[in-house]
Design an enzyme around this catalytic site. Structure first.
Site, mmCIF file in Angstrom:
data_model
loop_
_atom_site.group_PDB
_atom_site.id
_atom_site.type_symbol
_atom_site.label_atom_id
_atom_site.label_comp_id
_atom_site.label_asym_id
_atom_site.label_seq_id
_atom_site.Cartn_x
_atom_site.Cartn_y
_atom_site.Cartn_z
ATOM 1 N N LYS A 9 -28.780 51.061 -10.651
ATOM 2 C CA LYS A 9 -29.339 49.783 -10.187
ATOM 3 C C LYS A 9 -30.857 49.689 -10.426
ATOM 4 O O LYS A 9 -31.514 50.709 -10.701
ATOM 5 C CB LYS A 9 -29.007 49.608 -8.705
ATOM 6 C CG LYS A 9 -27.506 49.475 -8.433
ATOM 7 C CD LYS A 9 -27.271 49.112 -6.973
ATOM 8 C CE LYS A 9 -25.797 48.983 -6.661
ATOM 9 N NZ LYS A 9 -25.581 48.504 -5.277
ATOM 10 N N TYR A 49 -20.104 40.538 -8.657
ATOM 11 C CA TYR A 49 -19.892 40.836 -7.235
ATOM 12 C C TYR A 49 -19.117 39.722 -6.528
ATOM 13 O O TYR A 49 -19.207 39.593 -5.302
ATOM 14 C CB TYR A 49 -21.231 41.068 -6.545
ATOM 15 C CG TYR A 49 -21.791 42.460 -6.768
ATOM 16 C CD1 TYR A 49 -21.129 43.587 -6.274
ATOM 17 C CD2 TYR A 49 -22.987 42.661 -7.437
ATOM 18 C CE1 TYR A 49 -21.636 44.860 -6.450
ATOM 19 C CE2 TYR A 49 -23.510 43.940 -7.621
ATOM 20 C CZ TYR A 49 -22.824 45.033 -7.123
ATOM 21 O OH TYR A 49 -23.330 46.305 -7.299
ATOM 22 N N THR A 91 -22.293 54.344 0.818
ATOM 23 C CA THR A 91 -23.015 53.123 0.407
ATOM 24 C C THR A 91 -24.394 53.063 1.053
ATOM 25 O O THR A 91 -25.378 52.714 0.395
ATOM 26 C CB THR A 91 -22.197 51.877 0.832
ATOM 27 O OG1 THR A 91 -20.890 52.008 0.302
ATOM 28 C CG2 THR A 91 -22.831 50.604 0.314
ATOM 29 N N ARG A 102 -27.150 58.983 -3.816
ATOM 30 C CA ARG A 102 -27.796 58.026 -2.911
ATOM 31 C C ARG A 102 -28.693 58.732 -1.890
ATOM 32 O O ARG A 102 -29.753 58.221 -1.537
ATOM 33 C CB ARG A 102 -26.740 57.166 -2.224
ATOM 34 C CG ARG A 102 -26.220 56.076 -3.177
ATOM 35 C CD ARG A 102 -24.995 55.408 -2.638
ATOM 36 N NE ARG A 102 -24.617 54.222 -3.380
ATOM 37 C CZ ARG A 102 -23.384 53.721 -3.369
ATOM 38 N NH1 ARG A 102 -22.427 54.304 -2.677
ATOM 39 N NH2 ARG A 102 -23.111 52.634 -4.055
ATOM 40 N N ASN A 112 -29.588 50.847 -3.306
ATOM 41 C CA ASN A 112 -28.872 52.118 -3.118
ATOM 42 C C ASN A 112 -28.544 52.846 -4.435
ATOM 43 O O ASN A 112 -27.576 53.578 -4.535
ATOM 44 C CB ASN A 112 -27.629 51.934 -2.242
ATOM 45 C CG ASN A 112 -26.564 51.070 -2.877
ATOM 46 O OD1 ASN A 112 -26.811 50.441 -3.903
ATOM 47 N ND2 ASN A 112 -25.381 51.031 -2.303
ATOM 48 N N HIS A 115 -23.974 51.918 -8.398
ATOM 49 C CA HIS A 115 -22.693 51.303 -8.045
ATOM 50 C C HIS A 115 -21.607 52.075 -8.785
ATOM 51 O O HIS A 115 -21.810 52.511 -9.916
ATOM 52 C CB HIS A 115 -22.651 49.831 -8.478
ATOM 53 C CG HIS A 115 -21.253 49.259 -8.456
ATOM 54 N ND1 HIS A 115 -20.679 48.776 -7.303
ATOM 55 C CD2 HIS A 115 -20.311 49.157 -9.435
ATOM 56 C CE1 HIS A 115 -19.432 48.382 -7.582
ATOM 57 N NE2 HIS A 115 -19.188 48.602 -8.863
ATOM 58 N N GLU A 126 -13.988 46.051 -14.023
ATOM 59 C CA GLU A 126 -15.446 46.163 -14.124
ATOM 60 C C GLU A 126 -15.878 46.670 -15.499
ATOM 61 O O GLU A 126 -16.904 46.245 -16.028
ATOM 62 C CB GLU A 126 -15.961 47.099 -13.015
ATOM 63 C CG GLU A 126 -15.770 46.481 -11.628
ATOM 64 C CD GLU A 126 -16.351 47.324 -10.508
ATOM 65 O OE1 GLU A 126 -16.772 48.481 -10.750
ATOM 66 O OE2 GLU A 126 -16.384 46.813 -9.378
#
Ligand code: CMP
Length: 137
Positions: A9, A49, A91, A102, A112, A115, A126
């Site tokens: 991310k 999402y 998460t 994480r 975080n 994904h 995905e």
């Protein structure tokens, strides 16, 4: 053999830890069979999402995901979906086990770091969102 989607991310990309995160996957025996660095549009982030569209955090999540570039990857290996999720940790980084991605690289539940697909079924969807068949090798 399974394939799963991983996204590094914007927070982790900004921290310059792409290589360190990829090393976690490779060291655990997962193979990167497709990879690209992209800046998602708002429309793309909303579509990716979409499953969370009614959750209170949806707008912040989309805003965060378009705040910088991301690295999308297809990871391949035995039990890849669960292996990736174990490597990522919970998460919320505050709840993530020590030594997970994480716990080591993430700041908050929004920022975080990574994904990962949560099931084989979602992994397929995905992966197809980010990659064409000829980009996976
Ligand atoms: P990710 O695995 O990318 O899936 C959805 C994201 O929404 C999640 O990681 C978090 O970054 C973000 N998020 C923010 N708040 C929450 C929450 N309360 N529960 C789950 N995910 C959340």
């Amino acid at each position: 053999m399974e394939q799963t989607l991983s996204i590094i991310k914007p927070d982790a990309v900004k921290k310059n830890v792409i290589g360190k995160i990829i090393d976690r996957f490779e060291s655990a025996g997962l193979r990167i069979v497709a990879i690209k660095k992209i800046h998602l549009s708002e429309c793309e982030a909303k579509a990716f999402y979409n499953v969370h569209k009614d959750r209170p955090f949806f707008n912040d999540l989309v805003k965060f995901m378009v705040s910088g570039s991301v690295v999308a990857m297809v990871l391949e290996g035995e039990n890849a979906v669960m292996k990736n999720r174990d490597l990522m940790g919970a998460t919320n980084p505050k709840e993530a086990k020590p030594g997970t991605i994480r716990a080591d690289f993430a700041e908050s539940i929004d920022a975080n770091a990574v994904h990962g697909s949560d099931s084989l079924e979602n992994a397929k969807i995905e992966i197809e969102f980010f990659f064409s068949k000829r980009e996976i090798c």
